[in-house]
Design an enzyme around this catalytic site. Structure first.
Site, PDB file in Angstrom:
ATOM      1  N   ASN A   9     119.956  59.546  -5.157  1.00 26.05           N
ATOM      2  CA  ASN A   9     120.487  59.987  -6.322  1.00 26.05           C
ATOM      3  C   ASN A   9     119.298  60.231  -7.165  1.00 26.05           C
ATOM      4  O   ASN A   9     118.601  59.306  -7.660  1.00 26.05           O
ATOM      5  CB  ASN A   9     121.466  59.070  -6.854  1.00 26.05           C
ATOM      6  CG  ASN A   9     121.676  59.701  -8.183  1.00 26.05           C
ATOM      7  OD1 ASN A   9     121.493  60.836  -8.539  1.00 26.05           O
ATOM      8  ND2 ASN A   9     122.509  58.756  -9.195  1.00 26.05           N
ATOM      9  N   TRP A  10     118.999  61.490  -7.213  1.00 25.93           N
ATOM     10  CA  TRP A  10     117.564  61.821  -7.830  1.00 25.93           C
ATOM     11  C   TRP A  10     117.724  61.872  -9.432  1.00 25.93           C
ATOM     12  O   TRP A  10     116.781  62.305 -10.325  1.00 25.93           O
ATOM     13  CB  TRP A  10     117.030  63.004  -7.430  1.00 25.93           C
ATOM     14  CG  TRP A  10     116.499  63.264  -5.862  1.00 25.93           C
ATOM     15  CD1 TRP A  10     116.543  61.772  -5.058  1.00 25.93           C
ATOM     16  CD2 TRP A  10     115.880  64.113  -5.049  1.00 25.93           C
ATOM     17  NE1 TRP A  10     115.984  62.305  -3.856  1.00 25.93           N
ATOM     18  CE2 TRP A  10     115.768  63.738  -3.828  1.00 25.93           C
ATOM     19  CE3 TRP A  10     115.638  65.367  -5.607  1.00 25.93           C
ATOM     20  CZ2 TRP A  10     114.863  64.438  -2.818  1.00 25.93           C
ATOM     21  CZ3 TRP A  10     115.072  66.290  -4.290  1.00 25.93           C
ATOM     22  CH2 TRP A  10     114.744  65.901  -3.174  1.00 25.93           C
ATOM     23  N   LYS A  11     118.843  61.693  -9.836  1.00 30.46           N
ATOM     24  CA  LYS A  11     119.520  61.911 -11.394  1.00 30.46           C
ATOM     25  C   LYS A  11     118.627  63.060 -11.798  1.00 30.46           C
ATOM     26  O   LYS A  11     118.529  64.077 -11.206  1.00 30.46           O
ATOM     27  CB  LYS A  11     119.023  60.730 -11.890  1.00 30.46           C
ATOM     28  CG  LYS A  11     119.517  59.383 -11.220  1.00 30.46           C
ATOM     29  CD  LYS A  11     119.516  58.115 -12.148  1.00 30.46           C
ATOM     30  CE  LYS A  11     119.816  56.967 -11.327  1.00 30.46           C
ATOM     31  NZ  LYS A  11     120.083  55.691 -12.295  1.00 30.46           N
ATOM     32  N   HIS A  95     129.738  58.427 -11.444  1.00 31.22           N
ATOM     33  CA  HIS A  95     128.681  57.709 -11.638  1.00 31.22           C
ATOM     34  C   HIS A  95     128.786  57.015 -13.193  1.00 31.22           C
ATOM     35  O   HIS A  95     129.262  57.655 -13.953  1.00 31.22           O
ATOM     36  CB  HIS A  95     127.369  58.435 -11.631  1.00 31.22           C
ATOM     37  CG  HIS A  95     126.112  57.742 -11.390  1.00 31.22           C
ATOM     38  ND1 HIS A  95     125.594  57.161 -12.480  1.00 31.22           N
ATOM     39  CD2 HIS A  95     125.485  57.370 -10.375  1.00 31.22           C
ATOM     40  CE1 HIS A  95     124.428  56.524 -11.948  1.00 31.22           C
ATOM     41  NE2 HIS A  95     124.441  56.204 -10.931  1.00 31.22           N
ATOM     42  N   GLU A  97     126.723  56.425 -15.214  1.00 34.03           N
ATOM     43  CA  GLU A  97     126.018  57.223 -16.446  1.00 34.03           C
ATOM     44  C   GLU A  97     126.970  58.138 -16.831  1.00 34.03           C
ATOM     45  O   GLU A  97     126.925  58.479 -18.101  1.00 34.03           O
ATOM     46  CB  GLU A  97     124.696  57.709 -15.893  1.00 34.03           C
ATOM     47  CG  GLU A  97     123.405  56.563 -15.788  1.00 34.03           C
ATOM     48  CD  GLU A  97     122.335  56.777 -14.674  1.00 34.03           C
ATOM     49  OE1 GLU A  97     122.346  58.029 -14.289  1.00 34.03           O
ATOM     50  OE2 GLU A  97     121.766  55.906 -14.158  1.00 34.03           O
ATOM     51  N   GLU A 167     128.276  50.182  -7.529  1.00 33.47           N
ATOM     52  CA  GLU A 167     127.121  50.121  -8.452  1.00 33.47           C
ATOM     53  C   GLU A 167     127.391  49.196  -9.412  1.00 33.47           C
ATOM     54  O   GLU A 167     127.958  49.987 -10.429  1.00 33.47           O
ATOM     55  CB  GLU A 167     126.761  51.376  -8.870  1.00 33.47           C
ATOM     56  CG  GLU A 167     126.393  52.314  -7.307  1.00 33.47           C
ATOM     57  CD  GLU A 167     125.683  53.640  -7.687  1.00 33.47           C
ATOM     58  OE1 GLU A 167     124.312  53.614  -7.265  1.00 33.47           O
ATOM     59  OE2 GLU A 167     125.852  54.341  -8.740  1.00 33.47           O
ATOM     60  N   GLY A 173     119.147  50.913 -12.322  1.00 35.36           N
ATOM     61  CA  GLY A 173     117.719  51.185 -13.034  1.00 35.36           C
ATOM     62  C   GLY A 173     117.277  50.053 -13.816  1.00 35.36           C
ATOM     63  O   GLY A 173     116.279  50.367 -14.489  1.00 35.36           O
ATOM     64  N   SER A 212     119.142  49.243  -8.214  1.00 33.91           N
ATOM     65  CA  SER A 212     117.949  48.828  -7.586  1.00 33.91           C
ATOM     66  C   SER A 212     117.682  48.367  -6.285  1.00 33.91           C
ATOM     67  O   SER A 212     116.937  47.698  -6.271  1.00 33.91           O
ATOM     68  CB  SER A 212     117.694  47.696  -8.659  1.00 33.91           C
ATOM     69  OG  SER A 212     117.643  48.336 -10.240  1.00 33.91           O
ATOM     70  N   GLY A 233     118.649  55.082  -6.431  1.00 35.53           N
ATOM     71  CA  GLY A 233     118.330  55.899  -7.449  1.00 35.53           C
ATOM     72  C   GLY A 233     116.955  56.013  -7.371  1.00 35.53           C
ATOM     73  O   GLY A 233     116.097  56.721  -6.468  1.00 35.53           O
ATOM     74  N   GLY A 234     116.240  55.191  -7.969  1.00 36.82           N
ATOM     75  CA  GLY A 234     114.615  55.206  -8.440  1.00 36.82           C
ATOM     76  C   GLY A 234     113.929  55.358  -7.228  1.00 36.82           C
ATOM     77  O   GLY A 234     112.760  56.241  -7.275  1.00 36.82           O
TER      78      GLY A 234
HETATM   79  C1  PEP Z   1     122.057  55.116  -9.123  1.00 36.06           C
HETATM   80  O1  PEP Z   1     121.829  55.647 -10.150  1.00 36.06           O
HETATM   81  O2  PEP Z   1     122.847  55.555  -8.225  1.00 36.06           O
HETATM   82  C2  PEP Z   1     121.243  53.866  -8.678  1.00 36.06           C
HETATM   83  C3  PEP Z   1     121.367  53.201  -7.922  1.00 36.06           C
HETATM   84  O3  PEP Z   1     120.008  53.816  -9.374  1.00 36.06           O
HETATM   85  P1  PEP Z   1     118.853  52.586  -9.190  1.00 36.06           P
HETATM   86  O4  PEP Z   1     118.617  52.491  -7.570  1.00 36.06           O
HETATM   87  O5  PEP Z   1     117.288  53.328  -9.762  1.00 36.06           O
HETATM   88  O6  PEP Z   1     119.288  51.384  -9.708  1.00 36.06           O
END
Ligand code: PEP
Length: 251
Positions: A9-11, A95, A97, A167, A173, A212, A233-234
């Site tokens: 997920n590149w957000k 998601h 967010e 999640e 994040g 993460s 994500g990151g």
């Molecule tokens: C996400 O936003 O779906 C996610 C898992 O982010 P991160 O890996 O950065 O925690």
């Protein structure tokens, strides 16, 4: 046997130039044959990524879709049928967010889920508890109710063409990862919730862990019996790291 999936997920990251570099990096990765790999760029970059990855095994998804499947007068939104036309195969729905920062309710998430499927996309339903909910001992109830919202409105059979991503909000994040045991407990509870309606289907549904995830934590997480890969994500913004996480899912 469920086929693992790793999705990036590149957000809200990327420029045309940085996305081109990421595509280049992904093209150099060796992805394991037994793992489905997907990336979710921003809407703006979907076409660039679809074209850039056309020759490879990585499929492209969108991070969100409208509640409506068809094109129409809805400024700023993108219909699931438009995503399908743009050659997206998956879409994230719910998601955290979007649930928390943009106030998306379960009802909205359900409509997006249904719109996605009606356009031939596979929805990836994101569920998870906040830190306060975990500390109050509400984790399993929160997650069950997010899954139940979809079952109640659309029927359990829709999970035949869907993926679930657990999640925990406190792990997204933040650099904090749920321990493999903490994640497994919730994944098993989600599968149990599905099994109450259809035990055969429950065994087939892929449940990804997100929060993460990094290459160093992936192998242990993905080794748990009910964890079928990850939503990353990151770490997915680094092609080598993402490739290593995908390889961990194939090991
Ligand atoms: C996400 O936003 O779906 C996610 C898992 O982010 P991160 O890996 O950065 O925690």
């Amino acid at each position: 046997m469920r086929r693992p999936m790793v999705a990036g997920n590149w957000k809200m990251h990327g420029t045309r130039a940085s996305v081109a570099e990421l595509i280049d990096g992904l093209c150099k990765q060796v992805f394991p044959a037994g793992v489905d790999v997907a990336v979710f760029p921003s809407m703006l970059h979907v076409s660039q990524v679809v074209e850039g990855l056309a020759e490879g095994v990585v499929v492209v998804g969108a991070q969100d879709c409208a509640t409506e499947s068809q094109q129409g007068a809805l400024t700023g939104e993108v219909a699931s049928s438009q995503l399908h036309d743009a050659r997206c195969e998956l879409v994230l729905v719910g998601h955290s967010e979007r649930r928390i920062l943009l106030g998306e309710s379960d009802e909205v998430v359900v409509r997006k889920f249904a719109a996605a499927q009606s356009s031939g996309l596979v929805p990836v339903l994101c569920v998870g508890e906040t830190l306060a909910q975990r500390q109050a001992g509400e984790t399993l109830a929160v997650v069950a109710s997010q899954v139940s919202a979809v079952i109640g409105a659309l029927g359990v059979e829709v999970f035949d063409r869907a993926v679930i991503a657990y999640e925990p909000v406190w792990a997204i994040g933040t650099g904090l990862t749920a321990s493999p045991e903490q994640a497994q407990e919730v994944h098993a509870a989600i599968r149990e919730r599905l099994a109450k309606c259809d035990a055969v289907l429950a065994r087939k549904v892929r449940i990804l862990y997100g929060g993460s995830v990094k290459a160093v934590t992936a192998t242990e997480l993905f080794g748990m019996p009910d964890i079928d890969g990850g939503l990353v994500g990151g770490a997915s913004l680094n092609a080598d790291e993402f490739g290593a996480i995908c390889r961990a899912a194939g090991s």
